[in-house]
Design an enzyme around this catalytic site. Structure first.
Site, PDB file in Angstrom:
ATOM      1  N   LYS A  12     -12.332   3.766 -13.885  1.00  0.00           N
ATOM      2  CA  LYS A  12     -12.711   2.394 -13.788  1.00  0.00           C
ATOM      3  C   LYS A  12     -13.212   1.611 -15.063  1.00  0.00           C
ATOM      4  CE  LYS A  12     -11.863   1.781  -9.356  1.00  0.00           C
ATOM      5  NZ  LYS A  12     -11.103   0.826  -8.856  1.00  0.00           N
TER       6      LYS A  12
ATOM      7  N   ASP B 119       0.751  -1.191   0.127  1.00  0.00           N
ATOM      8  CA  ASP B 119      -0.023   0.003   0.019  1.00  0.00           C
ATOM      9  C   ASP B 119       0.857   1.289  -0.064  1.00  0.00           C
ATOM     10  OD1 ASP B 119      -2.064   2.172   0.776  1.00  0.00           O
ATOM     11  OD2 ASP B 119      -3.317   0.153   1.193  1.00  0.00           O
TER      12      ASP B 119
ATOM     13  N   TYR C 101     -14.183   9.456 -12.554  1.00  0.00           N
ATOM     14  CA  TYR C 101     -14.188   8.197 -11.712  1.00  0.00           C
ATOM     15  C   TYR C 101     -14.418   6.863 -12.611  1.00  0.00           C
ATOM     16  CZ  TYR C 101     -15.059   4.347  -8.318  1.00  0.00           C
ATOM     17  OH  TYR C 101     -14.958   3.110  -7.793  1.00  0.00           O
TER      18      TYR C 101
ATOM     19  N   ASP D 161       3.970   3.758  -3.948  1.00  0.00           N
ATOM     20  CA  ASP D 161       3.258   4.378  -4.997  1.00  0.00           C
ATOM     21  C   ASP D 161       3.174   3.620  -6.218  1.00  0.00           C
ATOM     22  OD1 ASP D 161       1.764   5.865  -6.670  1.00  0.00           O
ATOM     23  OD2 ASP D 161       3.118   7.659  -7.000  1.00  0.00           O
TER      24      ASP D 161
HETATM   25  N1  LIG Z   1     -15.507   2.116  -1.387  1.00  0.00           N
HETATM   26  C1  LIG Z   1     -16.550   1.987  -2.380  1.00  0.00           C
HETATM   27  O1  LIG Z   1     -17.786   2.086  -2.014  1.00  0.00           O
HETATM   28  C2  LIG Z   1     -16.212   1.454  -3.756  1.00  0.00           C
HETATM   29  C3  LIG Z   1     -16.989   1.231  -4.775  1.00  0.00           C
HETATM   30  C4  LIG Z   1     -16.582   0.695  -5.895  1.00  0.00           C
HETATM   31  C5  LIG Z   1     -15.242   0.358  -6.074  1.00  0.00           C
HETATM   32  N2  LIG Z   1     -14.310   0.590  -5.150  1.00  0.00           N
HETATM   33  C6  LIG Z   1     -12.904   0.366  -5.373  1.00  0.00           C
HETATM   34  O2  LIG Z   1     -12.240  -0.610  -4.309  1.00  0.00           O
HETATM   35  C7  LIG Z   1     -11.250  -0.479  -4.036  1.00  0.00           C
HETATM   36  C8  LIG Z   1     -10.778  -0.288  -2.663  1.00  0.00           C
HETATM   37  O3  LIG Z   1     -11.877   0.799  -2.068  1.00  0.00           O
HETATM   38  P1  LIG Z   1     -11.747   0.995  -0.493  1.00  0.00           P
HETATM   39  O4  LIG Z   1     -12.939   1.708   0.075  1.00  0.00           O
HETATM   40  O5  LIG Z   1     -11.276  -0.087   0.170  1.00  0.00           O
HETATM   41  O6  LIG Z   1     -10.541   2.284  -0.623  1.00  0.00           O
HETATM   42  P2  LIG Z   1      -9.402   2.702   0.595  1.00  0.00           P
HETATM   43  O7  LIG Z   1     -10.132   2.193   1.898  1.00  0.00           O
HETATM   44  O8  LIG Z   1      -9.172   4.075   0.237  1.00  0.00           O
HETATM   45  O9  LIG Z   1      -8.273   1.752   0.114  1.00  0.00           O
HETATM   46  C9  LIG Z   1      -7.566   2.087  -0.954  1.00  0.00           C
HETATM   47  C10 LIG Z   1      -5.936   1.907  -0.633  1.00  0.00           C
HETATM   48  O10 LIG Z   1      -5.159   2.154  -1.774  1.00  0.00           O
HETATM   49  C11 LIG Z   1      -4.222   2.738  -1.535  1.00  0.00           C
HETATM   50  N3  LIG Z   1      -3.735   3.573  -2.763  1.00  0.00           N
HETATM   51  C12 LIG Z   1      -4.254   4.547  -3.589  1.00  0.00           C
HETATM   52  N4  LIG Z   1      -3.469   4.837  -4.413  1.00  0.00           N
HETATM   53  C13 LIG Z   1      -2.432   3.878  -4.146  1.00  0.00           C
HETATM   54  C14 LIG Z   1      -1.133   4.109  -5.009  1.00  0.00           C
HETATM   55  N5  LIG Z   1      -0.818   5.036  -6.076  1.00  0.00           N
HETATM   56  N6  LIG Z   1      -0.219   3.358  -4.480  1.00  0.00           N
HETATM   57  C15 LIG Z   1      -0.395   2.374  -3.769  1.00  0.00           C
HETATM   58  N7  LIG Z   1      -1.512   2.396  -2.968  1.00  0.00           N
HETATM   59  C16 LIG Z   1      -2.332   3.302  -3.269  1.00  0.00           C
HETATM   60  C17 LIG Z   1      -4.977   3.956  -0.695  1.00  0.00           C
HETATM   61  O11 LIG Z   1      -3.875   4.776  -0.078  1.00  0.00           O
HETATM   62  P3  LIG Z   1      -4.174   6.252   0.232  1.00  0.00           P
HETATM   63  O12 LIG Z   1      -5.263   6.116   1.378  1.00  0.00           O
HETATM   64  O13 LIG Z   1      -2.927   6.880   0.373  1.00  0.00           O
HETATM   65  O14 LIG Z   1      -5.015   6.960  -1.034  1.00  0.00           O
HETATM   66  C18 LIG Z   1      -5.487   2.975   0.448  1.00  0.00           C
HETATM   67  O15 LIG Z   1      -4.841   2.530   1.437  1.00  0.00           O
HETATM   68  C19 LIG Z   1     -10.607   0.685  -4.915  1.00  0.00           C
HETATM   69  O16 LIG Z   1     -10.139   0.268  -6.134  1.00  0.00           O
HETATM   70  C20 LIG Z   1     -11.883   1.351  -4.825  1.00  0.00           C
HETATM   71  O17 LIG Z   1     -12.051   2.377  -6.349  1.00  0.00           O
HETATM   72  C21 LIG Z   1     -14.577   1.047  -3.829  1.00  0.00           C
END
Ligand SMILES: NC(=O)c1ccc[n+]([C@@H]2O[C@H](COP(=O)([O-])OP(=O)(O)OC[C@H]3O[C@@H](n4cnc5c(N)ncnc54)[C@H](OP(=O)(O)O)[C@@H]3O)[C@@H](O)[C@H]2O)c1
Length: 226
Positions: free
Chosen positions: A148, A36, A144, A54
């Site tokens: 995706k 991460d 977004y 990153d």
């Molecule tokens: N939450 C929802 O409702 C939802 C719905 C549809 C799809 N998704 C997808 O599901 C996935 C997980 O979502 P989540 O809600 O669990 O998100 P989250 O809690 O924000 O977890 C995502 C993790 O990825 C890390 N990350 C972001 N950019 C990065 C990079 N460049 N290099 C390495 N790590 C990176 C983030 O770090 P930072 O905190 O530094 O950004 C965070 O720790 C994502 O792909 C999201 O788009 C989520």
């Protein structure tokens, strides 16, 4: 579903969904490298934690994936969970947001997948996280959903590219996940309708398993009751 003997790298592993995928993969018997951008939390159970990466940076992604493969003694699968979300209309938003979301949602998966290809054996696995909204966009989520949609096209393209090696590439497409930030942002919503991280993790574990060896290029909505 058993992942006994499988060595799996999971990105975005310290976030809401990533942590659930790490937990489910460990429970299924896998060895896990959790990667991460943020620092590793104190309790990573039995996972190898690689924080501060990153993954949009090609060299950093390669170093992290190489480290994961070296520490686990090989790599059988990659789960690309890293990603983020922004809501903004075109009228009030910035074109820079389109670049940001492309970088965080598409480029991270591309860079990590490319790095993993050097290690994955024939029959390996890649699972991506798309979004149900990438199939039909809406106001305020253009950047977004475009990013995706890029993940969906990456999934289809790489699935075809890797068919000769029997490496499967699939994506799950969540709607709203039941996470603490979403509950904070939408306090009046019916949380019971939202898909739980553990439910998504169960589908991902299936896609990583031997039982899913005939599925590739699939874009699977996992949306709870939304
Ligand atoms: N939450 C929802 O409702 C939802 C719905 C549809 C799809 N998704 C997808 O599901 C996935 C997980 O979502 P989540 O809600 O669990 O998100 P989250 O809690 O924000 O977890 C995502 C993790 O990825 C890390 N990350 C972001 N950019 C990065 C990079 N460049 N290099 C390495 N790590 C990176 C983030 O770090 P930072 O905190 O530094 O950004 C965070 O720790 C994502 O792909 C999201 O788009 C989520």
């Amino acid at each position: 579903m058993s992942l006994e003997g499988k060595r799996i790298a999971i990105t975005g592993a310290f976030g809401s969904l990533g942590a659930a995928v790490v937990e489910a993969a460990l429970a299924a018997g896998a060895q896990v490298a959790a990667i991460d951008r943020v620092a590793a939390p104190a309790d990573m159970h039995d996972a190898l934690a690689i924080g501060g990466v990153d993954l949009a940076d090609t060299a950093a992604a390669k170093t992290a994936i190489d480290n994961a493969a070296h520490s686990l003694g090989g790599l059988d699968a990659l789960v690309n969970v890293a990603g983020t979300f922004r809501f903004e209309t075109l009228a009030e938003g910035s074109p820079d947001t389109w670049d940001l979301l492309y970088r965080v949602n598409v480029r991270t998966a591309v860079a990590a997948s490319k790095a993993a290809l050097a290690h994955l054996p024939d029959g390996g696995r890649i699972v991506n996280i798309g979004a149900a909204s990438a199939l039909k966009s809406g106001a305020g989520v253009g950047a977004y959903t475009a990013s995706k949609a890029g993940v969906l096209r990456l999934t289809e393209s790489l699935a075809e590219e890797l068919k000769p090696r029997g490496i499967t590439v699939n994506a799950v497409l969540p709607s709203i996940i039941d996470t603490p930030p979403n509950r904070r942002d939408m306090p009046k919503a019916d949380f019971g309708k939202w898909v739980k991280p553990q439910q998504l993790a169960a589908v991902i574990v299936f896609l990583l398993s031997e039982q899913a060896s005939a599925i590739t290029g699939a874009l699977i909505p996992v949306t709870g009751r939304v």
